[in-house]
Scaffold this active site. Structure first.
Site, PDB file in Angstrom:
ATOM      1  N   ARG A 123       0.818  -1.233   0.000  1.00 58.67           N
ATOM      2  CA  ARG A 123       0.000   0.000   0.000  1.00 58.67           C
ATOM      3  C   ARG A 123       0.850   1.280   0.000  1.00 58.67           C
ATOM      4  O   ARG A 123       0.382   2.340   0.397  1.00 58.67           O
ATOM      5  CB  ARG A 123      -0.966   0.039   1.180  1.00 58.67           C
ATOM      6  N   LYS A 145       3.656  11.718 -10.948  1.00 59.63           N
ATOM      7  CA  LYS A 145       2.829  10.909 -11.845  1.00 59.63           C
ATOM      8  C   LYS A 145       3.555   9.597 -12.082  1.00 59.63           C
ATOM      9  O   LYS A 145       4.696   9.587 -12.565  1.00 59.63           O
ATOM     10  CB  LYS A 145       2.614  11.617 -13.187  1.00 59.63           C
ATOM     11  N   GLU A 187      11.040  19.211 -24.129  1.00 58.02           N
ATOM     12  CA  GLU A 187      10.333  19.484 -22.869  1.00 58.02           C
ATOM     13  C   GLU A 187      10.929  20.720 -22.173  1.00 58.02           C
ATOM     14  O   GLU A 187      10.222  21.443 -21.480  1.00 58.02           O
ATOM     15  CB  GLU A 187      10.408  18.280 -21.922  1.00 58.02           C
ATOM     16  N   LYS A 229       8.267  23.493 -12.772  1.00 57.48           N
ATOM     17  CA  LYS A 229       7.358  22.360 -12.570  1.00 57.48           C
ATOM     18  C   LYS A 229       6.959  22.263 -11.102  1.00 57.48           C
ATOM     19  O   LYS A 229       5.789  22.013 -10.784  1.00 57.48           O
ATOM     20  CB  LYS A 229       8.000  21.051 -13.050  1.00 57.48           C
ATOM     21  N   GLU A 239      -3.688  17.681 -11.020  1.00 56.73           N
ATOM     22  CA  GLU A 239      -4.129  18.176 -12.330  1.00 56.73           C
ATOM     23  C   GLU A 239      -5.642  18.430 -12.415  1.00 56.73           C
ATOM     24  O   GLU A 239      -6.338  17.895 -13.266  1.00 56.73           O
ATOM     25  CB  GLU A 239      -3.690  17.209 -13.437  1.00 56.73           C
ATOM     26  N   ARG A 243      -2.013  22.428 -13.615  1.00 56.17           N
ATOM     27  CA  ARG A 243      -0.998  21.444 -14.012  1.00 56.17           C
ATOM     28  C   ARG A 243      -1.122  21.085 -15.489  1.00 56.17           C
ATOM     29  O   ARG A 243      -0.154  20.675 -16.126  1.00 56.17           O
ATOM     30  CB  ARG A 243      -1.080  20.194 -13.124  1.00 56.17           C
ATOM     31  N   ASN A 247       0.999  20.365 -20.271  1.00 56.56           N
ATOM     32  CA  ASN A 247       0.652  19.610 -21.474  1.00 56.56           C
ATOM     33  C   ASN A 247       0.704  20.467 -22.736  1.00 56.56           C
ATOM     34  O   ASN A 247       0.181  20.052 -23.779  1.00 56.56           O
ATOM     35  CB  ASN A 247      -0.747  18.996 -21.333  1.00 56.56           C
ATOM     36  N   HIS A 250       1.083  18.845 -26.081  1.00 58.63           N
ATOM     37  CA  HIS A 250       0.903  17.405 -25.914  1.00 58.63           C
ATOM     38  C   HIS A 250      -0.329  16.849 -26.626  1.00 58.63           C
ATOM     39  O   HIS A 250      -0.365  15.663 -26.935  1.00 58.63           O
ATOM     40  CB  HIS A 250       0.865  17.048 -24.422  1.00 58.63           C
ATOM     41  N   HIS A 254       0.347  13.719 -28.802  1.00 61.86           N
ATOM     42  CA  HIS A 254      -0.215  12.382 -28.585  1.00 61.86           C
ATOM     43  C   HIS A 254      -0.832  11.837 -29.860  1.00 61.86           C
ATOM     44  O   HIS A 254      -0.715  10.639 -30.150  1.00 61.86           O
ATOM     45  CB  HIS A 254      -1.235  12.410 -27.435  1.00 61.86           C
ATOM     46  N   HIS A 268       9.057  11.051 -28.022  1.00 61.54           N
ATOM     47  CA  HIS A 268       8.059  11.875 -27.321  1.00 61.54           C
ATOM     48  C   HIS A 268       8.408  13.371 -27.347  1.00 61.54           C
ATOM     49  O   HIS A 268       7.589  14.211 -27.701  1.00 61.54           O
ATOM     50  CB  HIS A 268       7.887  11.380 -25.888  1.00 61.54           C
TER      51      HIS A 268
HETATM   52  N1  GLY Z   1       4.274  15.526 -17.568  1.00 65.71           N
HETATM   53  C1  GLY Z   1       3.234  16.376 -17.180  1.00 65.71           C
HETATM   54  C2  GLY Z   1       2.963  16.374 -15.718  1.00 65.71           C
HETATM   55  O1  GLY Z   1       3.754  15.879 -14.953  1.00 65.71           O
HETATM   56  O2  GLY Z   1       1.944  16.854 -15.306  1.00 65.71           O
END
Ligand code: GLY
Length: 371
Positions: A123, A145, A187, A229, A239, A243, A247, A250, A254, A268
């Site tokens: 957990r 993430k 990025e 960031k 998000e 956040r 993107n 993106h 994508h 990417h």
């Molecule tokens: N890669 C985008 C984020 O971490 O929100």
């Protein structure tokens, strides 16, 4: 090697942590990590390519700390259920306990997979990110993430699970192939474009030195990206709003990644760079930013020798409607409406939920015609 490391704090109450950015951090890993340990034992997860280059240095850097190691195949295919369940079973077989630490030594694939394994093991156990690619240093290792891909799409299975420490060793970047470095640079540019015009101007001047290997310039760029960031993640960890600014580029990216089968036709970060150029083109057509802004974005990408236009992607692409329908499968779709990150200027991006799809189609059709 006299360059001092920088520390960026990600302030998230009881989930706060430091991102250390500098040279020689691998060699000092034991000292950096020891304060987190309940006992002198860690589990290290890496991939074949990164382990070949850096695992011995990490094990030496860990000194007296005993390390069990799991080396997974390199590549995006690793980020699925099969290697994930193998990893969790391995952690259990190594008797990694609730208060132990898992170390992810690798790029985005290893960081995401090992972080997700740490999120579900007993957990939740703590983990440390040691990002080995530029993309992982400026983006995926920070912000919590974690996850794996499903047959239905990328990153659809996962959890928010913040690391306890990130060690971004700038020296690791010197072993990257040029194409991987430039892909990660996509990025980096994104941060300037989304929220810091001065940083973008700094990159216009210093980008070539950075790509040529200037460690000081690399540290400045990674530090600024991580700092931006960190501030965004602090405002919106899961998000719900801001956040999504991360993107930028993106949604286009994508669709292009799906259209090229997630193959090495398009990495990417290359898709992010092209996607940023298209997002500025769309913003200009919607009358949001000045006429000359998209050309300035493209000029910098071209100066860096990066993919900039759809014409730079080898092989066939679907038509504009085909790309639009790939965009509609993106997980950023909310109630059938595509959310886009648009910009009023370089450094002034915002999230728009009601973008006119005919304009998006027009941008794609023109970009495809230029191929
Ligand atoms: N890669 C985008 C984020 O971490 O929100």
């Amino acid at each position: 090697m006299t360059q001092k490391a920088d520390t960026i704090r990600v302030d998230l109450a009881d989930r706060s942590y430091d991102v250390r950015i500098g040279r020689g951090l691998l060699a000092r890993a034991g000292t950096e990590i020891s304060g987190l340990l309940a006992r002198p034992r860690v589990a290290v997860i890496s991939d074949e390519n990164v382990a070949r280059l850096h695992l011995d240095a990490l094990l030496r850097g860990l000194g007296e700390i005993e390390a069990a190691t799991l080396i997974l195949p390199a590549g995006e295919a690793t980020k699925g259920w099969a290697e994930f369940s193998r990893t969790v079973d391995w952690l259990l077989s190594e008797r990694i306990e609730r208060r132990d630490i898992v170390i992810a030594l690798g790029g985005g694939v290893i960081g995401d997979l090992a972080g997700f394994a740490a999120a579900v093991l007993r957990r939740g156990v703590r983990f440390v990110q040691i990002p080995a690619s530029l993309l992982a240093q400026v983006d995926s290792s920070v912000g919590g993430k974690t996850g794996i891909n499903s047959q239905y799409g990328k990153n659809l299975i996962g959890a928010f699970h913040q690391p306890s420490l990130v060690l971004a060793d700038i020296d690791l970047l010197s072993t990257l192939p040029e194409r991987d470095f430039l892909s990660g640079y996509g990025e980096v540019v994104k941060y300037g474009l989304l929220g810091d015009a001065d940083f973008f101007a700094w990159l216009e001047t210093n980008g070539p030195a950075l790509a040529a290997g200037d460690a000081r310039a690399r540290q400045v760029a990674v530090r600024r990206a991580v700092e931006m960031k960190a501030r965004i993640v602090e405002r919106d960890e899961t998000e719900q709003g801001d956040r999504a600014l991360l993107n930028l580029g993106h949604t286009f990216c994508h669709a292009l990644e799906a259209a090229t089968g997630y193959s090495d036709r398009l990495l990417h970060g290359e898709g992010v760079a092209i996607g940023c150029a298209l997002a500025f083109e769309l913003s200009q057509r919607l009358g949001l930013c000045a006429q000359e802004t998209p050309s300035r974005v493209r000029a910098h990408l071209r100066d860096m020798g990066m993919k900039t236009e759809l014409a730079d992607i080898p092989g066939d692409l679907p038509d504009a409607d085909g790309l639009l329908s790939l965009m509609a499968q993106d997980k950023k779709v909310v109630a059938g409406k595509l959310r886009f990150v648009l910009a009023r200027a370089i450094g002034a991006a915002f999230v728009a939920g009601d973008v006119d799809m005919a304009s998006v189609r027009g941008v794609l059709a023109d970009a495809l015609r230029a191929r």
